[in-house]
Design an enzyme around this catalytic site. Structure first.
Site, PDB file in Angstrom:
ATOM      1  N   CYS B  86       0.844  -1.199   0.000  1.00 51.32           N
ATOM      2  CA  CYS B  86       0.000   0.000   0.000  1.00 51.32           C
ATOM      3  C   CYS B  86       0.878   1.248   0.000  1.00 51.32           C
ATOM      4  O   CYS B  86       1.594   1.483  -0.957  1.00 51.32           O
ATOM      5  CB  CYS B  86      -0.964  -0.056   1.181  1.00 51.32           C
ATOM      6  SG  CYS B  86      -2.380   1.035   0.994  1.00 51.32           S
ATOM      7  N   HIS B 206      -3.737  -5.697   1.116  1.00 52.42           N
ATOM      8  CA  HIS B 206      -3.176  -5.955   2.446  1.00 52.42           C
ATOM      9  C   HIS B 206      -3.272  -7.419   2.844  1.00 52.42           C
ATOM     10  O   HIS B 206      -4.123  -7.797   3.654  1.00 52.42           O
ATOM     11  CB  HIS B 206      -3.921  -5.122   3.487  1.00 52.42           C
ATOM     12  CG  HIS B 206      -3.659  -3.667   3.379  1.00 52.42           C
ATOM     13  ND1 HIS B 206      -2.471  -3.087   3.757  1.00 52.42           N
ATOM     14  CD2 HIS B 206      -4.427  -2.666   2.912  1.00 52.42           C
ATOM     15  CE1 HIS B 206      -2.510  -1.798   3.535  1.00 52.42           C
ATOM     16  NE2 HIS B 206      -3.692  -1.493   3.020  1.00 52.42           N
ATOM     17  N   GLU B 208      -1.548  -8.838   4.876  1.00 57.48           N
ATOM     18  CA  GLU B 208      -1.279  -8.928   6.320  1.00 57.48           C
ATOM     19  C   GLU B 208      -2.548  -8.810   7.152  1.00 57.48           C
ATOM     20  O   GLU B 208      -2.540  -9.146   8.334  1.00 57.48           O
ATOM     21  CB  GLU B 208      -0.252  -7.857   6.734  1.00 57.48           C
ATOM     22  CG  GLU B 208      -0.770  -6.422   6.863  1.00 57.48           C
ATOM     23  CD  GLU B 208      -0.797  -5.649   5.542  1.00 57.48           C
ATOM     24  OE1 GLU B 208      -0.769  -6.303   4.472  1.00 57.48           O
ATOM     25  OE2 GLU B 208      -0.866  -4.409   5.583  1.00 57.48           O
TER      26      GLU B 208
END
Ligand SMILES: Nc1ncnc2c1ncn2[C@@H]1O[C@H](COP(=O)(O)OP(=O)(O)O)[C@@H](O)[C@H]1O
Ligand SMILES: [Mg+2]
Lengths: 80, 233, 735, 80
Positions: B86, B206, B208
């Site tokens: 990002c 994302h 994560e």
């Protein structure tokens, strides 16, 4: 010394913001608006320098930070 | 794997990234303040998401000039592994470590939703746990994720297999002009790109944030598990 | 700025003080106040800061429970959530600014409520909002929605606090006065909570954050006044937010809070430096000396008056231990934020403000607080609504359902929440739309919070007491439906002009209803905000009042986040309706959307039944029997079923109601205290419900890709979703 | 007729972008930069009109759409 750096997307890079504004202008009755492009302008004051030095410094600033040359062009104005 | 996360003023997804890295390594990653310049002993440097310097001027532009980025550049030159997610991806392009640029989303609005990514090159430290063509779900959350590059750069990226991920439908269909599967309007639906040596990866979504069944799934986990395998010495 | 030189009753009136209030100022001061002093009095005695119309009635709300650590009176409410952690939360309005400049108004609303929470030592972990807009047909509405949604997202996304929930209603009563209520929830250790009472004569008073400019001077008094055409000329009071600085401020404050440097801390909110310094010193019973020359300033030539009243954003005021100021300074320098010692505490009991070597204000703090006006304004009790005449369905069941799920108040909000980062932080267990309350895990624990905002203004308009109780009950139900235990609420009481007896009557009745519900449900109010004078003066001199809108922000806790359930329909289950159905159509969405009428009484709120049914449902969720659950509210059973079907992407087949109630009343009535639950064995659940005195019946069997009505009519999920998803994109992204 | 509308935040209104850019310029060694302000520039082409009409139309556009007069000022240039 006042300096103005204008940063615009390069020709050929799609400018959705310009397109959206163009569209909105048409809806508002400004049917004769064409080729709307949107950019940024950064105005600042450069202390203790001549117009020429100011232009040179602004050029450095634009290349280093203010514009991303992959997608943007810049122009510098130093009002007399 | 010794991993570190760089924190710039305005970074805000460092905690998410730390949770994911801890999940696969068992230890909390080191946090590196943007003034630090010592990256010795690290296997992986992560530039996480957020709004470094408020995303003012251009996303990632100011962070690209942070002192730590000189060290990151040197780390890259020595073949270090770098993941930019990002805002981290934006910083990597702004600093020239990855080609191209991220423009405003085509619809001119911030987007926060799930998307599907198709793995385009599975021969990299970031994608080795997948097979080419695999599709996985991941959240995205950004206002400027519309990837662009000039035609020559694009041709090189595509030719060299340096597109890591593309936005796709859940069934794996890639269609650049379809807002449902390519929500931000990226060129060729590109969601993530690689450096020449495949050691640097930048991506907008994302992974994560999807490494825990409690948060809705583990679809992002293979990326981190693969990294551990790849850089373990 | 152009200000008259003489301080007199006329100027006081311009500042929003009545002649009588100005008389009190003269008595306290024993002389004509200076301009700065008058400014201090006017903002401290404004409705916004003094709660002069509402204070008497707010006392009727229950505010205590064994788990409440700090109730109203601090910057935010604090409740114990177990394992040494506390949740700190509050809701606040930014209604007037959001009408004048929707983006910045909403953005700075989010910034302000975040500061109320992190000033107490909490890391903000969730934002919510409660929004009311005018009619979708009004062209202004679209511009306001666009700005407000962008503003909330622009600020919340940048500071990295997930926006996880909220609510939106449309009604022409909000055409000239939209409501923007923002809520923040934070987490702190119970032994690391910071309060605002100043202590320690001689201790330094420290200013941190952004510099002071001429932003929003008299914002507090403006938010206490009705709107008229002049409102637009008041535009220079608009404040611009800087979420980047706020993010740095959060991190710097939390870093400092890990040390022992802070004695007291408060954000500079409405009325900026004035209210923060006056309140901190006042609460601590000390005096305070300020030297404005030391205040970090953004613009040259600011006067004392301007600095004391500025509402520049992203600023905090702290009292520090003198031997720790260097530690603090280093932290703020690291985060590149301004840090300045601008005064110290004294034993005078006065606030003394100096600027350019001159004393610009010297006010005794005790009378400023104690003699603040409190009004017992005249009120007339609301007129009970007439009963609803019998009504009949003009359309088929499926046609009505499609129309309802597509309507502005019931359609999907995904266009809105897709602009809010709901996952940042990595702790969001249930995102918007996935459950009746959003679920956020507490880092490094298994605990999760359940959070929601609720209010049904049309009920409040028809019957403010029932409406007040219903808002609390719905929040409690939304939390319960996830499996969480409801703990406490924050509120945002949005009403029109309290100087009108009927508006005051609404206010009093709504509080009465809220208080009853909070008491029966063990759901105390721990923080809140009052926003009055929400009305618009029309060009012909008449006024339009908003619907009474006591928005409730509810918070609950789950000991184990993994036990949280969502509302999506699951395959192959019995769907059980819990709670009694009478078919209450008064003030229902069905009545409004299908028949175009807004009348009748709202559904009754039976608090004992709420409690009984809710406690039963929660027990069954925690035991693992109920695996998906949705509370029933707007739109009744059939809309509730449709929402579950769309969320879970699983269809179901409905049983015939055979209830003796007309079908439209059965399917769309909005009786309270009800839930829909997915269970493996519906009969067993119903048996346990009967034993607990809770009405329950199997109403459907889930499976397939369609919603099948008792008549056999089939509605595909795709058709439902298409109807549900159209409204916002069509309104907002029309090209 | 080419028209350029520049939109800047009003004096006295906080300009968070300008502040951050000023700060970044200082760290990059441009220590003499002061009062950095950032604005937008919208360039467009107005068909079939005189310079005077173009200026008038741009004025209308700025007031109606391009500038938010609550917090912004605008300026119009019609290059000769
Ligand atoms: N303004 C908003 N911002 C974020 N989420 C919202 C907003 N409005 C509604 N939502 C979300 O949409 C979903 C449905 O809201 P609502 O219809 O009010 O639910 P309910 O009637 O069950 O309380 C919830 O998850 C809620 O949090
Ligand atoms: Mg709700």
């Amino acid at each position: 010394m006042k300096v103005r750096v204008t940063v615009m997307l390069k020709d050929g890079v799609l400018d959705p913001q310009g397109k959206a504004i163009g569209h909105a202008l048409h809806t508002l009755g400004f049917g004769n608006a064409r080729d709307v492009r949107v950019g940024k302008v950064i105005e600042l004051d450069l202390q203790d320098c001549t117009a020429e030095e100011a232009r040179k410094t602004a050029e450095d600033m634009a290349k280093n930070l203010l514009a991303n040359l992959v997608i943007e062009d810049y122009a510098i104005e130093v009002p007399a | 794997m010794k991993a570190a996360i760089v924190v710039f003023p305005g970074t805000n997804r460092e905690r998410d990234m730390a949770l994911a890295l801890k999940r696969v390594t068992g230890v909390a990653p080191r946090m590196i303040w943007h003034h630090e310049t010592d990256l010795t002993g690290l296997d992986l440097v992560v530039l996480p998401g957020g709004f470094s310097y408020g995303d003012y001027l251009r996303c990632g532009a100011m962070a690209a000039h942070s002192p730590v980025m000189g060290a990151v550049r040197a780390f890259a030159a020595k073949g270090g592994h770098i993941l930019g997610v990002c805002n981290g991806f934006q910083i990597l392009t702004e600093s020239g470590l990855l080609p191209g640029a991220l423009l405003r989303n085509a619809a001119l609005r911030f987007l926060s939703q799930d998307c599907y990514l198709r793995v385009e090159n599975a021969q990299t430290p970031f994608t080795r746990r997948w097979a080419k063509g695999d599709v996985f779900r991941t959240p995205l959350a950004h206002g400027d994720g519309n990837y662009t590059a000039d035609p020559a750069t694009l041709e090189r990226l595509e030719g060299e297999g340096r597109v890591a991920f593309r936005y796709a439908s859940a069934a794996g269909q890639v269609q650049a002009d379809d807002v449902d599967s390519n929500p931000n309007g990226s060129l060729n639906s590109i969601a993530g790109v690689l450096s020449e040596n495949n050691r640097i990866c930048g991506m907008m979504p994302h992974p994560e944030d999807l490494v825990d069944p409690l948060m809705g799934g583990e679809d992002g986990l293979p990326l981190f598990e693969g990294l551990v395998e790849a850089v373990v010495r | 700025m152009n200000k008259p030189a003489t301080v007199d009753v006329a100027l006081a009136r311009e500042f929003g003080l009545t002649a009588e209030e100005y008389g009190r100022v003269l008595a306290i001061m024993g002389r004509t106040p200076t301009l700065t002093e008058l400014g201090v009095f006017s903002v401290m005695w404004s409705e916004h800061c003094s709660y002069k119309s509402s204070r008497k009635w707010l006392r009727n709300l229950p505010t205590t429970a064994p788990w409440v650590i700090h109730g109203p009176g601090e910057n935010a409410g604090v409740v114990d959530i177990g394992q040494g952690y506390a949740a700190i939360f509050k809701m606040e309005s930014h209604n007037h600014p959001s009408f004048i400049e929707p983006y910045q108004g909403a953005a700075t609303g989010v910034g302000g409520i975040l500061r109320d929470v992190f000033t107490m030592g909490a890391r903000p972990v969730a934002n919510l909002n409660a929004l009311r807009f005018g009619s979708p047909e009004n062209p202004v509405t679209r511009r306001i929605i666009d700005g407000v949604v962008r503003g909330i997202g622009g600020y919340g996304n940048c500071v990295g606090v997930p926006t996880v929930g909220g609510e939106i209603n449309f009604h022409p009563a909000y055409d000239g006065n939209p409501l923007v209520n923002a809520m923040t929830v934070g987490i702190a250790r119970t032994d690391k909570i910071f309060l605002s009472a100043a202590a320690g004569v001689g201790n330094p008073v420290v200013y941190v954050g952004s510099r002071t400019g001429r932003d929003g001077i008299h914002g507090a008094t403006m938010s206490s006044a009705e709107f008229d055409e002049d409102a637009l000329s008041k535009r220079p009071t608009v404040q611009v937010g800087d979420p980047f600085i706020e993010k740095l401020l959060i991190e710097a404050c939390l870093e400092l809070m890990a040390t022992d440097a802070i004695v007291a801390i408060q954000d500079m909110g409405a009325a900026g430096l004035t209210s923060s310094s006056v309140e901190m010193a006042g609460k601590g019973g000390v005096g305070i000396d300020l030297d404005l020359d030391a205040v970090p300033q953004r613009e040259p030539g600011m006067t004392a008056y301007e600095m004391m009243l500025s509402e520049s954003q992203e600023r905090m005021l702290m009292v520090l231990r003198p031997d720790r100021t260097d530690v603090a300074r280093r932290i703020f320098e690291k985060w590149e934020l301004d840090f300045a010692i601008i005064g110290h505490l004294t034993e005078t009991g006065h606030i003394v403000v100096r600027h350019n070597g001159q004393v610009e204000a010297d006010i005794p703090l005790a009378p400023l607080a104690d003699q603040a006006p409190i009004y017992d304004r005249p009120s007339t009790p609301p007129v009970p609504p007439a009963p609803l005449e019998p009504v009949h369905a003009p359309l088929s069941l499926d046609a009505m359902l499609i129309q309802l799920v597509a309507s502005p108040d019931l359609c999907s909000r995904s266009w809105v929440w897709n602009q809010y980062d709901s996952t940042v932080g990595g702790q969001t267990v249930r995102r918007p739309g996935a459950a009746d309350a959003a679920i956020v895990r507490v880092d490094e624990t298994d605990i999760a919070l359940a959070v929601t905002t609720d209010c049904t203004p049309r009920y409040c308009q028809a019957d403010p007491k029932t409406g007040g109780a219903q808002a609390v009950a719905e929040a409690w139900r939304n939390i319960t439906a996830t499996g969480a235990r409801p703990l406490a609420v924050t509120d945002n009481l949005n009403f029109a002009n309290p100087e009108k007896p009927e508006i005051m009557g609404q206010f009093i009745a709504a509080i009465e209803g809220m208080a009853e519900a909070c008491t029966v449900l063990d759901f105390p109010v721990v923080s809140g905000n009052v926003s009055l004078y929400n009305e618009t003066r029309n060009p012909d001199g008449s006024t339009t009042a908003i619907l009474p809108t006591p928005a409730i922000g509810g918070l609950g806790v789950l000991e184990n986040a993994a036990q949280a359930i969502g509302l999506g329909m699951q395959d192959g289950k019995d769907v059980v309706l819990v709670g009694a159905t009478q078919g209450a159509l008064g003030q229902s969405i069905w009545l409004r959307e299908i028949l175009g009428r807004e009348d009748g009484p709202p559904p009754q709120v039976d608090l004992a039944a709420e409690r009984r049914n809710g406690d039963f449902v929660r027990t069954e969720i925690l035991s693992g029997a109920i695996t998906a659950c949705h509370d029933l509210a707007d739109g009744g059973i059939l809309v509730g079923i449709a929402e579950m079907v769309m969320a879970g992407d699983v269809g179901c087949e409905l049983d015939s109601p055979d209830s003796g109630i007309r079908p439209e009343a059965f399917w769309f009535g909005e009786d309270q205290a009800r839930y829909l639950a997915c269970v493996e064995d519906g009969a067993a659940l119903c048996a346990r419900a009967a034993a607990a005195g809770v009405p329950a019946r199997i109403i459907a069997r889930s499976g397939g890709r369609d919603l099948i009505l008792p008549s056999g009519v089939t509605i595909s999920i795709a058709r439902l979703k298409n109807a549900h998803e159209t409204f916002f994109p069509a309104l907002m992204d029309a090209r």
